[in-house]
Design a protein around this motif. Structure first.
Motif, PDB file in Angstrom:
ATOM      1  N   HIS A   1      27.819  46.180  65.651  1.00  0.00           N
ATOM      2  CA  HIS A   1      26.548  46.184  64.929  1.00  0.00           C
ATOM      3  C   HIS A   1      25.863  47.542  64.939  1.00  0.00           C
ATOM      4  O   HIS A   1      25.145  47.885  63.999  1.00  0.00           O
ATOM      5  CB  HIS A   1      25.617  45.105  65.478  1.00  0.00           C
ATOM      6  N   THR A   2      26.119  48.343  65.940  1.00  0.00           N
ATOM      7  CA  THR A   2      25.450  49.644  66.025  1.00  0.00           C
ATOM      8  C   THR A   2      25.942  50.615  64.959  1.00  0.00           C
ATOM      9  O   THR A   2      25.331  51.658  64.742  1.00  0.00           O
ATOM     10  CB  THR A   2      25.664  50.267  67.412  1.00  0.00           C
ATOM     11  N   LEU A   3      27.039  50.287  64.292  1.00  0.00           N
ATOM     12  CA  LEU A   3      27.591  51.171  63.272  1.00  0.00           C
ATOM     13  C   LEU A   3      27.058  50.880  61.877  1.00  0.00           C
ATOM     14  O   LEU A   3      27.416  51.583  60.930  1.00  0.00           O
ATOM     15  CB  LEU A   3      29.121  51.073  63.273  1.00  0.00           C
ATOM     16  N   TYR A   4      26.220  49.850  61.745  1.00  0.00           N
ATOM     17  CA  TYR A   4      25.667  49.513  60.442  1.00  0.00           C
ATOM     18  C   TYR A   4      24.371  50.273  60.193  1.00  0.00           C
ATOM     19  O   TYR A   4      23.617  50.568  61.116  1.00  0.00           O
ATOM     20  CB  TYR A   4      25.449  48.006  60.335  1.00  0.00           C
ATOM     21  N   ASP A   5      24.119  50.547  58.909  1.00  0.00           N
ATOM     22  CA  ASP A   5      23.018  51.442  58.553  1.00  0.00           C
ATOM     23  C   ASP A   5      21.734  50.719  58.168  1.00  0.00           C
ATOM     24  O   ASP A   5      20.640  51.259  58.368  1.00  0.00           O
ATOM     25  CB  ASP A   5      23.457  52.329  57.380  1.00  0.00           C
ATOM     26  N   TYR A   6      21.843  49.540  57.592  1.00  0.00           N
ATOM     27  CA  TYR A   6      20.665  48.818  57.120  1.00  0.00           C
ATOM     28  C   TYR A   6      20.755  47.368  57.585  1.00  0.00           C
ATOM     29  O   TYR A   6      21.837  46.787  57.637  1.00  0.00           O
ATOM     30  CB  TYR A   6      20.578  48.851  55.588  1.00  0.00           C
ATOM     31  N   TRP A   7      19.563  46.805  57.874  1.00  0.00           N
ATOM     32  CA  TRP A   7      19.492  45.445  58.399  1.00  0.00           C
ATOM     33  C   TRP A   7      18.404  44.648  57.719  1.00  0.00           C
ATOM     34  O   TRP A   7      17.360  45.188  57.345  1.00  0.00           O
ATOM     35  CB  TRP A   7      19.200  45.474  59.906  1.00  0.00           C
TER      36      TRP A   7
ATOM     37  N   PRO B   1      26.776  50.214  49.120  1.00  0.00           N
ATOM     38  CA  PRO B   1      27.421  50.254  50.433  1.00  0.00           C
ATOM     39  C   PRO B   1      28.930  50.199  50.339  1.00  0.00           C
ATOM     40  O   PRO B   1      29.478  49.797  49.306  1.00  0.00           O
ATOM     41  CB  PRO B   1      26.878  49.000  51.114  1.00  0.00           C
ATOM     42  N   TYR B   2      29.604  50.574  51.379  1.00  0.00           N
ATOM     43  CA  TYR B   2      31.051  50.395  51.446  1.00  0.00           C
ATOM     44  C   TYR B   2      31.381  48.973  51.864  1.00  0.00           C
ATOM     45  O   TYR B   2      32.317  48.369  51.365  1.00  0.00           O
ATOM     46  CB  TYR B   2      31.661  51.379  52.436  1.00  0.00           C
ATOM     47  N   SER B   3      30.591  48.429  52.765  1.00  0.00           N
ATOM     48  CA  SER B   3      30.817  47.065  53.212  1.00  0.00           C
ATOM     49  C   SER B   3      29.502  46.407  53.632  1.00  0.00           C
ATOM     50  O   SER B   3      28.508  47.091  53.888  1.00  0.00           O
ATOM     51  CB  SER B   3      31.800  47.042  54.394  1.00  0.00           C
ATOM     52  N   MET B   4      29.534  45.085  53.674  1.00  0.00           N
ATOM     53  CA  MET B   4      28.386  44.294  54.116  1.00  0.00           C
ATOM     54  C   MET B   4      28.871  43.363  55.226  1.00  0.00           C
ATOM     55  O   MET B   4      30.026  42.926  55.226  1.00  0.00           O
ATOM     56  CB  MET B   4      27.830  43.448  52.973  1.00  0.00           C
ATOM     57  N   GLY B   5      27.966  43.050  56.115  1.00  0.00           N
ATOM     58  CA  GLY B   5      28.364  42.182  57.212  1.00  0.00           C
ATOM     59  C   GLY B   5      27.295  41.180  57.570  1.00  0.00           C
ATOM     60  O   GLY B   5      26.124  41.343  57.228  1.00  0.00           O
ATOM     61  N   TRP B   6      27.719  40.129  58.257  1.00  0.00           N
ATOM     62  CA  TRP B   6      26.806  39.158  58.856  1.00  0.00           C
ATOM     63  C   TRP B   6      27.013  39.194  60.365  1.00  0.00           C
ATOM     64  O   TRP B   6      28.142  39.208  60.861  1.00  0.00           O
ATOM     65  CB  TRP B   6      27.098  37.746  58.349  1.00  0.00           C
ATOM     66  N   PHE B   7      25.902  39.205  61.070  1.00  0.00           N
ATOM     67  CA  PHE B   7      25.899  39.154  62.524  1.00  0.00           C
ATOM     68  C   PHE B   7      24.976  38.023  62.949  1.00  0.00           C
ATOM     69  O   PHE B   7      24.172  37.539  62.156  1.00  0.00           O
ATOM     70  CB  PHE B   7      25.409  40.480  63.111  1.00  0.00           C
ATOM     71  N   ARG B   8      25.074  37.641  64.199  1.00  0.00           N
ATOM     72  CA  ARG B   8      24.153  36.623  64.717  1.00  0.00           C
ATOM     73  C   ARG B   8      23.790  36.943  66.155  1.00  0.00           C
ATOM     74  O   ARG B   8      24.541  37.620  66.864  1.00  0.00           O
ATOM     75  CB  ARG B   8      24.756  35.237  64.613  1.00  0.00           C
ATOM     76  N   GLN B   9      22.630  36.440  66.535  1.00  0.00           N
ATOM     77  CA  GLN B   9      22.164  36.656  67.901  1.00  0.00           C
ATOM     78  C   GLN B   9      21.462  35.408  68.403  1.00  0.00           C
ATOM     79  O   GLN B   9      20.449  34.985  67.839  1.00  0.00           O
ATOM     80  CB  GLN B   9      21.230  37.862  67.970  1.00  0.00           C
ATOM     81  N   ALA B  10      22.034  34.830  69.436  1.00  0.00           N
ATOM     82  CA  ALA B  10      21.432  33.666  70.084  1.00  0.00           C
ATOM     83  C   ALA B  10      20.494  34.160  71.191  1.00  0.00           C
ATOM     84  O   ALA B  10      20.622  35.301  71.658  1.00  0.00           O
ATOM     85  CB  ALA B  10      22.523  32.769  70.658  1.00  0.00           C
ATOM     86  N   PRO B  11      19.567  33.311  71.629  1.00  0.00           N
ATOM     87  CA  PRO B  11      18.628  33.713  72.685  1.00  0.00           C
ATOM     88  C   PRO B  11      19.361  34.211  73.926  1.00  0.00           C
ATOM     89  O   PRO B  11      20.316  33.596  74.388  1.00  0.00           O
ATOM     90  CB  PRO B  11      17.850  32.438  72.968  1.00  0.00           C
ATOM     91  N   GLU B  12      18.930  35.358  74.411  1.00  0.00           N
ATOM     92  CA  GLU B  12      19.455  35.965  75.629  1.00  0.00           C
ATOM     93  C   GLU B  12      20.930  36.330  75.530  1.00  0.00           C
ATOM     94  O   GLU B  12      21.604  36.503  76.550  1.00  0.00           O
ATOM     95  CB  GLU B  12      19.220  35.046  76.832  1.00  0.00           C
ATOM     96  N   LYS B  13      21.404  36.492  74.314  1.00  0.00           N
ATOM     97  CA  LYS B  13      22.792  36.917  74.113  1.00  0.00           C
ATOM     98  C   LYS B  13      22.830  38.163  73.236  1.00  0.00           C
ATOM     99  O   LYS B  13      21.879  38.449  72.503  1.00  0.00           O
ATOM    100  CB  LYS B  13      23.632  35.805  73.477  1.00  0.00           C
ATOM    101  N   ALA B  14      23.910  38.897  73.303  1.00  0.00           N
ATOM    102  CA  ALA B  14      24.060  40.090  72.493  1.00  0.00           C
ATOM    103  C   ALA B  14      24.333  39.722  71.042  1.00  0.00           C
ATOM    104  O   ALA B  14      24.825  38.630  70.739  1.00  0.00           O
ATOM    105  CB  ALA B  14      25.207  40.944  73.037  1.00  0.00           C
ATOM    106  N   ARG B  15      23.981  40.639  70.171  1.00  0.00           N
ATOM    107  CA  ARG B  15      24.273  40.437  68.756  1.00  0.00           C
ATOM    108  C   ARG B  15      25.786  40.489  68.566  1.00  0.00           C
ATOM    109  O   ARG B  15      26.454  41.387  69.080  1.00  0.00           O
ATOM    110  CB  ARG B  15      23.584  41.503  67.923  1.00  0.00           C
ATOM    111  N   GLU B  16      26.320  39.529  67.798  1.00  0.00           N
ATOM    112  CA  GLU B  16      27.768  39.478  67.635  1.00  0.00           C
ATOM    113  C   GLU B  16      28.162  39.434  66.158  1.00  0.00           C
ATOM    114  O   GLU B  16      27.441  38.908  65.314  1.00  0.00           O
ATOM    115  CB  GLU B  16      28.356  38.260  68.362  1.00  0.00           C
ATOM    116  N   PHE B  17      29.315  39.992  65.907  1.00  0.00           N
ATOM    117  CA  PHE B  17      29.870  40.042  64.569  1.00  0.00           C
ATOM    118  C   PHE B  17      30.279  38.645  64.120  1.00  0.00           C
ATOM    119  O   PHE B  17      30.845  37.864  64.905  1.00  0.00           O
ATOM    120  CB  PHE B  17      31.084  40.971  64.569  1.00  0.00           C
ATOM    121  N   VAL B  18      30.016  38.340  62.849  1.00  0.00           N
ATOM    122  CA  VAL B  18      30.422  37.061  62.275  1.00  0.00           C
ATOM    123  C   VAL B  18      31.465  37.282  61.179  1.00  0.00           C
ATOM    124  O   VAL B  18      32.566  36.734  61.232  1.00  0.00           O
ATOM    125  CB  VAL B  18      29.217  36.298  61.696  1.00  0.00           C
TER     126      VAL B  18
END
Length: 123
Positions: free
Chosen positions: A107-113, A31-48
């Motif tokens: 998050h929509t720009l990432y290829d693998y999860w 990959p070019y880059s790796m990321g961590w995201f998080r999602q709390a209940p009833e909230k949108a996924r957010e970049f970490v």
């Protein structure tokens, strides 16, 4: 096919620490880059946080800056997220993601999860 597997989540008291790991596998994993995201209940996924796979450039959300550290071990195809001074508002499912080209905080720009790992911080 690239597979990402997170581990290291759990229950911790406020002020405590956890270290998340994301192990990647795949014949052509580069990959070019790796990321961590998080999602709390009833909230949108957010970049970490994110990191360039080659080199040491890192990026953080303002909410975790100074408390979380992202790192990688390219030889092991593993990315880590060291989380210190945890707060109840850090409670969420944490996801690891890989991006084939460039860096991004969307998050929509990432290829693998990965499948995610639960982090719960009690007050």
């Amino acid at each position: 096919q690239v597979q990402l597997v997170e581990s290291g989540g759990g229950l911790v008291q406020a002020g405590g620490s956890l270290r998340l790991s994301c192990a990647a596998s795949g014949r052509t994993f580069s990959p070019y880059s790796m990321g961590w995201f998080r999602q709390a209940p009833e909230k949108a996924r957010e970049f970490v946080a994110s990191i360039r796979w080659s080199g040491s450039s890192t990026y953080y959300a303002d909410s975790v800056k100074g408390r979380f550290t992202i790192s990688s071990d390219n030889a092991k195809n593993t990315v880590y997220l060291q989380m210190n001074s945890l707060k109840p508002e850090d409670t969420a499912v944490y996801y690891c993601a890989a991006k084939k080209f460039g860096v991004a905080t969307t998050h929509t720009l990432y290829d693998y999860w990965g499948q995610g790992t639960q982090v719960t911080v009690s007050s």
